[in-house]
Write an enzyme that holds these catalytic residues in place. Structure first.
Site, PDB file in Angstrom:
ATOM      1  N   ASP A 145      -6.060  -2.639   1.923  1.00 42.05           N
ATOM      2  CA  ASP A 145      -5.340  -3.903   1.761  1.00 42.05           C
ATOM      3  C   ASP A 145      -5.749  -4.932   2.806  1.00 42.05           C
ATOM      4  OD1 ASP A 145      -3.806  -4.299  -0.476  1.00 42.05           O
ATOM      5  OD2 ASP A 145      -1.915  -4.422   0.616  1.00 42.05           O
ATOM      6  N   ASP A 448       9.103   3.498  -0.667  1.00 48.68           N
ATOM      7  CA  ASP A 448       9.157   4.921  -1.012  1.00 48.68           C
ATOM      8  C   ASP A 448      10.583   5.363  -1.335  1.00 48.68           C
ATOM      9  OD1 ASP A 448       9.945   4.512   1.598  1.00 48.68           O
ATOM     10  OD2 ASP A 448       8.567   5.961   2.477  1.00 48.68           O
TER      11      ASP A 448
END
Length: 735
Positions: A145, A448
């Site tokens: 990223d 998450d």
């Protein structure tokens, strides 16, 4: 004990209930009754307050103890039905042919080559590429990223090294398949190991030289393929603004290792970034990988890994398959979560990096209901789980991205690469269900936790797989500021869920029932621990400094109630830790870090969350550094906490240390004065002493002279605040 078998009566996995279950339930009822009695006392005292001072003190403790009661009840949810599982991967090939194993896509995310060294990421990738699994069924996707040419260069070199490393591991039955971890052990028994080690060290030196220079020099672009790949890094290329880059580094239909076996697929992906489009951090990167991998390989099983979480057991996929291939649970099984384990932790685990509650104790308890929460790494998913609940399939906007689509073209064919680039575009998700109803979910910094929670609300179940040999090992920060910043980020993200329309206390209780709802509340409301921790850190001490008794005398029955509640809570927690094989020293570090987090990360996280809620600008997302400074590492090995930077997070910690020390020192003076006596002040002196015991690393940080000490300006500011608190308490309590 429950056993699941396939044909031929060969068990794939078993599970059994914890022997402490009944005792846990009985004690929870008794302890909760004691806490309610304590709240009753506060309510009575509040009604009979004779002054504004006593009213405010009692109200503070009523609020604090109510929060403690709520958080205690959430903790009990994971003690009601804990279970322990065991897998039998040796039976798997007798039940299912290896050729029928499902394909596996591995996702590894990185974002910054200077905070997350590419060699760490390379080691993680090599460790899973070397799994004891059919290589033609393994595809490793590396999401960069940060869009760094340095990371791509590292993986180009890793792809070449893999052709030697993978056959070496398989031919010699190497268990440590992370090169860095393997070469740290005694590998001299194998003649070939020295040759492989020289190759690895050469690659490592080359990659680290490039990282140090900050660019890939022309001398390293030896082939036309490499030159072509690096041309995409133009002058206008930045980590926030750049086109999609997808580089197939290994293709299992073409590339062979040195003994002529096929290699796993290895694909570098850097999704398109634009300053005008929100990229949703790691959650956005994972969704981009879900789409890119669907276009290229579309394996039915997906493994997500942090960039520094390498495989420690080549049989790990087989353990996951013991559950995924079980027809009795297959239709509702969403994911199999392995615990996080960390290497290089000191014997006392001074920063509580193992996070036993988060990574082992609580998941075992949740596993007895619907399954553990997703913790961001070491998790095998069924790809189907990202597209609606078990009974309600939500198709993606493009049928080629669906979990049942079969990719029948080579991964480097123009059609496949064109689709892969298209779905990695920064605007692809606009007006789609990605991040809201399908894929990894947006809306929280802790993607998450939020994703696992939403998946279970949709009807999916999960499994906690905790084998004796850790499946994965990672690196943990070795300085306090990184730990606290990481926890602060978690606290903010969890509060985003707690106060959203998907709050576990409202939405969750309807979707997954009260027990699982409470288990998720335990995380969602982490940050409110700061309220009772702050109250008990300062209020009894400031009252003691002013000679005011605020707790029952030793001779009063209420005193015994306080003692029972305190010993019960800490004793229960200690037993939980002992059940995981942890020493008393590590347990003490864990509870000390919990208090430290409460006064820093949780407090500042709560403040920052409410600022964001009112539209006030705050600091953005920061990647936790995985770089180890040599001096920091040395101090860590010596057992010294690392402060070093003048962070506001240290101010309440240092202030608390000063106030508790002053109160404990002043306590005997008040006792000898005879106004209240030891009987009336004993509890306040004990709390002050308990605070001192937990602040020992902070006192050491104040008096140390090395670079890891608490900065002088932090000590001066904290001393001033401590005096200001005493003065304010003096004026309030004396009037």
């Amino acid at each position: 004990m429950s056993t699941t078998t396939a044909h031929n009566d060969l068990p794939l996995h078993t599970h059994k209930r914890s022997r402490r279950t009944t005792a846990n339930r009985v004690f929870a009822v008794v302890h909760l009754c004691a806490i309610l009695a304590l709240l009753y006392r506060h309510a009575l005292s509040l009604l009979h307050s004779t002054s504004l001072t006593s009213f405010l003190i009692t109200l503070t403790f009523l609020i604090s103890d109510s929060i403690l009661a709520f958080m205690y009840s959430t903790a009990q949810s994971s003690r009601m039905t804990p279970i322990y599982r065991k897998e039998f991967p040796e039976n798997l090939k007798r039940v299912v042919k290896e050729s029928d194993f499902p394909a596996l896509d591995v996702f590894i995310c990185t974002a910054d080559p200077f905070k997350e060294p590419p060699m760490n990421v390379v080691n993680t990738a090599l460790s899973v590429m070397a799994y004891d699994y059919p290589t033609d069924k393994v595809s490793v996707y590396v999401s960069d990223d940060g869009g760094s040419a340095l990371t791509l260069f590292a993986f180009m070199k890793a792809a070449k090294f893999a052709s030697h490393w993978l056959p070496f591991c398989r031919e010699n039955n190497i268990v440590e398949r992370c090169p860095e971890a393997y070469f740290e052990t005694d590998c001299s028994r194998l003649l070939e190991a020295d040759k492989i080690k020289i190759m690895y060290q050469g690659m490592k030196v080359m990659v680290n030289n490039v990282i140090e220079r900050g660019k890939v020099g022309d001398e390293y672009k030896t082939g036309e393929r490499e030159k072509l790949a690096f041309r995409k890094w133009t002058d206008g290329f930045t980590r926030q603004d750049h086109p999609t880059i997808i580089q197939v580094l290994l293709d299992n239909s073409k590339d062979r290792d040195i003994v002529d076996n096929s290699m796993p697929n290895l694909i570098y992906v850097s999704r398109e970034k634009s300053r005008t489009s929100h990229h949703n951090f790691k959650a956005g990167a994972l969704n981009a990988l879900l789409r890119v991998s669907a276009a290229m390989t579309n394996a039915p099983i997906v493994l997500t890994l942090d960039c520094d979480m390498f495989s420690n057991d080549p049989q790990t996929p087989h353990r996951a398959l013991c559950y995924f291939l079980d027809p009795k649970i297959q239709s509702e099984l969403g994911y199999v979560q392995f615990p996080q384990r960390f290497r290089g932790i000191d014997k006392s685990d001074m920063y509580a990096s193992e996070n036993r509650h988060l990574f082992e104790i609580n998941p075992q308890g949740m596993d007895g209901v619907l399954g553990p929460n997703y913790v961001g790494t070491g998790c095998f998913f069924s790809r189907r789980v990202f597209f609606g609940g078990p009974s309600k399939f939500l198709p993606p906007e493009n049928p080629q991205l669906g979990p049942n689509n079969v990719v029948d073209k080579p991964i480097q064919s123009p059609e496949v690469l064109e689709l892969a680039h298209h779905v990695a575009a920064c605007n692809y998700e606009k007006n789609s269900n990605w991040g809201s109803k399908i894929g990894v979910r947006y809306g929280s910094l802790v993607e998450d936790y939020f994703t696992g929670y939403r998946l279970q609300c949709e009807g999916w179940k999960a499994i906690f797989c905790n084998p004796d040999k850790p499946a994965f090992y990672g690196d943990s920060p070795v300085n306090l500021i990184d730990i606290l910043n990481q926890t602060k980020r978690w606290a903010i993200g969890l509060l985003e869920v707690a106060f959203s329309k998907y709050s576990p206390i409202t939405f969750g209780i309807k979707s997954i029932g009260p027990l699982m709802s409470l288990a998720y509340c335990q995380y969602a409301f982490w940050a409110i621990w700061s309220i009772p921790i702050t109250a008990y850190t300062f209020l009894p001490q400031l009252s003691l400094l002013n000679g005011l008794t605020i707790f029952p005398k030793v001779s009063e029955p209420w005193f015994l109630l306080y003692v029972f509640v305190f010993i019960g809570a800490y004793g229960e927690d200690l037993l939980d830790f002992y059940s995981t094989g942890v020493t008393f020293q590590k347990w003490w570090s864990d509870q000390r870090m919990w208090l430290i987090r409460g006064l820093s990360s949780f407090m500042f996280g709560s403040i920052e969350f409410f600022f964001k809620s009112f539209g006030i600008a705050t600091l953005g997302f920061n990647v936790t550094s995985k770089v180890l400074d040599e001096d920091q590492s040395k101090r860590y090995e010596q057992g010294s906490m690392e402060f070093g930077v003048p962070s506001p997070l240290f101010v309440p910690l240092t202030t608390a240390a000063i106030v508790n020390l002053a109160a404990f020192a002043w306590g005997p003076v008040e006792v000898f004065r005879g106004s209240n006596g030891l009987e009336g002040l004993l509890m306040q002196m004990f709390i002050s002493g308990f605070g001192i015991a937990n602040c020992i690393p902070i006192y050491e940080g104040i008096i140390r002279s090395d670079k890891g000490k608490i900065p002088t300006k932090i000590t001066l500011v904290s001393t001033f605040i401590a005096f200001a608190l005493y003065a304010a308490a003096y004026v309030t309590l004396r009037n």
